[in-house]
Design an enzyme around this catalytic site. Sequence first.
Site: not given
Ligand code: AKB
Length: 321
Positions: A12-13, A35, A54, A144, A148, A174
């Site tokens: 990933g990035q 990965d 995975d 998301y 978190k 990022i």
């Molecule tokens: C996103 O945009 O989903 C991520 C983050 C801010 O966690 N880059």
Amino acid sequence: MIKKILVTGSSGQIGSELVMALRSTYGGKNVIASDKCANASKKIKSSGPFEQLDVLDKDTMGSIIDKYQIDAIIHLAAILSAVGEKNPMLAWNININGLINVLELAREKELKRVLIPSSIAAFGPTTPVDNTPQKTILKPTTMYGVTKVAGELLADYYVSKYGMDIRGLRYPGIISNETLPGGGTTDYAVAIYFEAVKSGKFECFLSENTMLPMMYMPDCLKATIDLFHADFNKLKNHSDFNVGAFSVTPKLLAESIKKYMPNFEITYKPDFRQAIADSWPNSIDDSCAKAEWGWQPAFDLDAMTQDMLKVIEEKHKQGLI
Ligand code: AKB
């Protein structure tokens, strides 16, 4: 002393650059990249071990830990905000069950350290938007973000219940020039530089005044590695450190690019990601990271823009993009 590190999500990035940075300190063979996708870059595969993994497959993760005698995990594999809104159950499954597998294996196999990423997505529309404090309202409105917050709470639970060494940081957007981000809301801030070099123009999926906290990749690597190496006994917070560098809107980013490419043009066509961005803070108070482990970013917006354009122009000249 940490000797062998497993990195999940290494293609990933962040993973692709973090693995190379860790290998330069720990030695290639001591940083095991992994990965879900078997096609890791030549750079990753030729500089040390790579395993297809995975994170939902706990048995395979356990075998890799045993095979290499892993003593620390940096767990980056995750579904980001925009993809998470398109497929919330996928985000829940990977982000929560993947994390539980990491935490449980770390507990069962008595690993020395785990680092997990959180995000500014842990905040929501009722969080104070300016200079958002370390300890504040965590009521995100994206799946998301929900994963978190749950991840931060889970990690802190393992610290207090089992006395484990787990650390984590809330990444802002990022910005980088090596591996493109996939499926995030802050991705525009990477795409804008590539499009500026390739075509001189960019259509932005966020509106011009959408302010978000951002960070250049060298600072992201520094933050991750500095927290990974911090003295655990000096940490008052654990899995949820705010880290900031600068805040920017698409309009200000475009103005920064125009300083070096005066003909650059930007247009705006906000889509579903606007609502996600609108639920996140403008700027971050990272005084706890500064006080507890010495966090200090090096790049501001214009320093980053100059470096991004230099690197991407070179890639363009070489026909790599
Ligand atoms: C996103 O945009 O989903 C991520 C983050 C801010 O966690 N880059």
